[in-house]
Design a protein around this motif. Structure first.
Motif, PDB file in Angstrom:
ATOM      1  N   UNK B  12       0.814  -1.223   0.000  1.00  0.00           N
ATOM      2  CA  UNK B  12       0.000   0.000   0.000  1.00  0.00           C
ATOM      3  C   UNK B  12       0.847   1.273   0.000  1.00  0.00           C
ATOM      4  N   UNK B  13       1.958   1.220  -0.730  1.00  0.00           N
ATOM      5  CA  UNK B  13       2.885   2.359  -0.736  1.00  0.00           C
ATOM      6  C   UNK B  13       2.259   3.632  -1.308  1.00  0.00           C
ATOM      7  N   UNK B  14       1.141   3.467  -2.003  1.00  0.00           N
ATOM      8  CA  UNK B  14       0.514   4.646  -2.634  1.00  0.00           C
ATOM      9  C   UNK B  14      -0.358   5.432  -1.664  1.00  0.00           C
ATOM     10  N   UNK B  15      -0.529   4.923  -0.446  1.00  0.00           N
ATOM     11  CA  UNK B  15      -1.429   5.605   0.491  1.00  0.00           C
ATOM     12  C   UNK B  15      -0.679   6.623   1.344  1.00  0.00           C
ATOM     13  N   UNK B  16      -1.417   7.601   1.807  1.00  0.00           N
ATOM     14  CA  UNK B  16      -0.841   8.640   2.668  1.00  0.00           C
ATOM     15  C   UNK B  16      -0.298   8.017   3.962  1.00  0.00           C
ATOM     16  N   UNK B  17      -1.048   7.060   4.533  1.00  0.00           N
ATOM     17  CA  UNK B  17      -0.641   6.456   5.800  1.00  0.00           C
ATOM     18  C   UNK B  17       0.742   5.821   5.681  1.00  0.00           C
ATOM     19  N   UNK B 126      -5.113   4.426 -15.012  1.00  0.00           N
ATOM     20  CA  UNK B 126      -4.925   3.885 -13.664  1.00  0.00           C
ATOM     21  C   UNK B 126      -4.036   4.816 -12.828  1.00  0.00           C
ATOM     22  N   UNK B 127      -2.960   5.296 -13.441  1.00  0.00           N
ATOM     23  CA  UNK B 127      -2.023   6.169 -12.720  1.00  0.00           C
ATOM     24  C   UNK B 127      -2.673   7.517 -12.397  1.00  0.00           C
ATOM     25  N   UNK B 128      -3.540   7.975 -13.291  1.00  0.00           N
ATOM     26  CA  UNK B 128      -4.250   9.232 -13.027  1.00  0.00           C
ATOM     27  C   UNK B 128      -5.162   9.053 -11.819  1.00  0.00           C
ATOM     28  N   UNK B 129      -5.873   7.929 -11.786  1.00  0.00           N
ATOM     29  CA  UNK B 129      -6.798   7.677 -10.665  1.00  0.00           C
ATOM     30  C   UNK B 129      -6.025   7.593  -9.351  1.00  0.00           C
ATOM     31  N   UNK B 130      -4.904   6.874  -9.370  1.00  0.00           N
ATOM     32  CA  UNK B 130      -4.062   6.740  -8.167  1.00  0.00           C
ATOM     33  C   UNK B 130      -3.582   8.112  -7.682  1.00  0.00           C
ATOM     34  N   UNK B 131      -3.086   8.896  -8.633  1.00  0.00           N
ATOM     35  CA  UNK B 131      -2.521  10.191  -8.263  1.00  0.00           C
ATOM     36  C   UNK B 131      -3.632  11.132  -7.788  1.00  0.00           C
ATOM     37  N   UNK B 132      -4.791  11.070  -8.450  1.00  0.00           N
ATOM     38  CA  UNK B 132      -5.909  11.922  -8.026  1.00  0.00           C
ATOM     39  C   UNK B 132      -6.335  11.570  -6.598  1.00  0.00           C
ATOM     40  N   UNK B 133      -6.353  10.254  -6.294  1.00  0.00           N
ATOM     41  CA  UNK B 133      -6.739   9.839  -4.941  1.00  0.00           C
ATOM     42  C   UNK B 133      -5.726  10.391  -3.926  1.00  0.00           C
TER      43      UNK B 133
END
Lengths: 173, 423
Positions: B12-17, B126-133
């Protein structure tokens, strides 16, 4: 999908809300053209002259501007693509890794040439430039999903799933 | 040494936490307390160079933005990633978008920017959605918005989706595209730092360049500059593909031997075959022979010395059984397809180069075609608004000069002796 004419074209409620948010994100109205074209293509399936005229009217720009932009960028579609739009990379690494063979296989299996669409509207085929997936070449993009390390076997499975009406999860193949 | 890819393997490296648990956003806090000028100085001292292809020092580029103008200043983050062979920025957006956002906060604060656009190629849904989140998470936490981390500094981040055009990776083409136009590059000067997006001063930086900033601020410019070589500081993400055992993205400190890097990190040439040649920095970079690759080191200076360039760090490996004439036919077709059409030397030159290379490949070429190719290339160099024309002419010249016998063989044989596919 019903046929849209200039008089009946309008963003639906959800897209109107997204359009309004988009307008607020840019200091100039004309800058919202690319996102607005994305919204229109999403809703209407393609960017016909009437759809382009509608988008232009919403942005208070000349229809020819919307037309020129839609023609310049390869991902804006003036004609409808298939329900499953097969985008096969033909660039450097993918061609080294066998994309030519995959192209022949798809053409044969689906019965269309690049740029074509099957009569039932299920498939369309486009040869595209580098998709940024060279480490997992060859790559096929179907609608918005990347399928990487494609082999003939995996390609068969993808087409089979599509014929049943679902885009498979790339991880499941 | 992993800087940009430090979190890639984490769950889950893409999450803020997860990003914050690893010390994320401390650099932004530190930068906000340093003052903008000090941040710019630190980045200049680090020697960080642009990772999009040109390798221009990032801090110097920021310094070109005029001071005290009565206009907004914009940041455009270049995530168009269209250079064939390049697939690194998508990994950052997929696996560590918060590092990019933290870098955006640092760069924006340093230069006095309140609106940043991330220009992502249209295919990267997919990368746009990840980055937008991730952007949404950062807004919710108060890391973006009217009062970044309680500092009083305001910053908005907007993701702009491209729609399929290589030329939009060129910085002024990118700016035109955000403005809602065809991505046709502008003549320079004026440079974007002075007259850019919406006619305002604009900084354009690559995703990877921006993503190096948190480390530089946290660890200091000296630490960063101690990595690599004196003129190529730090690390770079190398996209390795083609006829190689383990293709992938590898973060590597500058200065290592090119061949050792390919052997140790990427497992060497596929199937133990002999190496024929290497594309060191994306399809626009001149080709290196096997001998040149063996004696080169991975840094800006060494590749320039060999007459090529580090570019976007996209390494494509050609084994002995790869047909370079066919490879060049693919490359020229690509540039002919992507030429925006406004400058005749490029529009016509790319088209004719492809026609000529293609006829040699299919066995219909003549010996005089080879000098014709070189003459066309000469007319395409430095004669256009942007460098797409050069980006096509440079590799073409290098393939024909360094592997002329392969072209001659196609002409005398009337076709190709190599297998149709190699992968």
């Amino acid at each position: 999908m019903e046929k849209h004419t200039a008089a009946t074209i309008a963003f639906d409620e959800e897209r109107e809300a997204r359009f309004q948010r988009t307008l607020r994100a840019y200091p100039e109205k004309g800058a919202a053209l690319l996102p607005a074209l994305w919204l229109a293509q999403e809703q209407f399936g393609s960017l016909s002259d009437d759809v382009l005229a509608y988008v232009a009217s919403r942005l208070e720009c000349a229809p020819v501007k919307a037309f020129a932009v839609a023609e310049f960028y390869t991902m804006y579609k003036r004609e409808r693509v298939g329900r499953f739009h097969l985008q096969l990379c033909r660039n450097l690494t993918c061609s080294l890794m066998g994309s030519e063979k995959l192209r022949a296989f798809i053409e044969n299996a689906v019965g269309i040439q690049p740029g074509g669409r099957t009569p039932d509207g299920l498939f369309s085929l486009e040869l595209v430039e580098c998709l940024g997936s060279c480490g997992t070449a060859p790559v096929l993009r179907v609608n918005d999903t990347y399928f990487e390390n494609i082999t003939i076997e995996r390609m068969k499975a993808i087409l089979e799933n599509c014929r049943k009406g679902t885009l498979p999860d790339p991880e499941s193949l | 040494m992993k800087i940009i890819s430090a979190n890639f393997e984490k769950k889950d490296s893409h999450t803020l936490a997860v990003y914050e648990a690893g010390g994320g956003y401390a650099a932004a806090r530190k930068a906000l307390s340093m003052g903008g000028g000090a941040v710019v100085e630190e980045v200049k001292k680090s020697g960080l160079r642009g990772r999009g292809g040109a390798g221009f020092p990032a801090g110097v580029k920021w310094g070109f933005v005029p001071k005290g103008v009565d206009q907004p200043v914009y940041l455009c983050v270049n995530a168009d990633e269209g250079e064939p062979g390049t697939f690194k920025d998508r990994h950052i957006m997929e696996k560590d978008p918060h590092r990019l956002i933290e870098g955006i906060i640092i760069a924006s604060y340093a230069v006095g920017i309140h609106t940043a656009f991330i220009y992502v190629r249209g295919e990267y849904v997919f990368q746009i959605a990840r980055t937008q989140r991730a952007v949404d998470e950062a807004y919710a936490k108060g890391y973006l918005g009217p009062d970044v981390m309680g500092s009083g500094f305001a910053l908005d981040v907007v993701i702009h989706r491209g729609a399929g055009a290589y030329i939009c990776g060129e910085e002024t083409g990118l700016i035109e595209s955000i403005e809602g136009k065809k991505g046709q590059p502008r003549p320079k000067p004026p440079f974007p730092a002075v007259v850019g997006l919406f006619r305002c001063p604009t900084v354009v930086n690559n995703v990877e360049t921006i993503s190096a900033l948190p480390f530089i601020i946290n660890e200091g410019a000296e630490k960063y500059a101690s990595l690599g070589t004196p003129k190529s500081t730090g690390t770079m993400l190398f996209s390795v593909s083609g006829m190689v055992e383990k293709p992938g993205v590898y973060e590597q400190e500058f200065g290592v031997n090119f061949w050792e890097f390919l052997e140790k990190r990427a497992g060497g040439v596929k199937g133990g075959r002999a190496l024929k040649a290497v594309v060191p920095g994306g399809s626009s970079s001149p080709i290196l022979t096997a001998d040149e690759a063996r004696s080169a080191t991975l840094d800006y200076e060494s590749l320039a010395e060999k007459g090529s360039m580090l570019g976007s760090g996209a390494i494509i490996v050609y084994s002995e059984d790869v047909c370079l004439v066919r490879a060049l036919a693919v490359i020229t077709r690509f540039y002919a397809h992507e030429s925006c059409g406004q400058c005749p030397p490029c529009r016509e030159g790319t088209y004719w180069l492809h026609r000529i290379v293609k006829r040699i490949e299919t066995g219909a070429g003549t010996m005089s075609d080879l000098d014709l190719i070189l003459r066309v290339c000469g007319n395409m160099r430095g004669t256009t608004v942007c460098v797409l024309s050069d980006a096509c002419a440079m590799p073409v010249e290098s393939y024909v000069r360094k592997f002329r016998s392969e072209f001659e063989e196609h002409i005398t044989r009337g076709g190709c002796r190599f297998p149709a596919e190699t992968g």
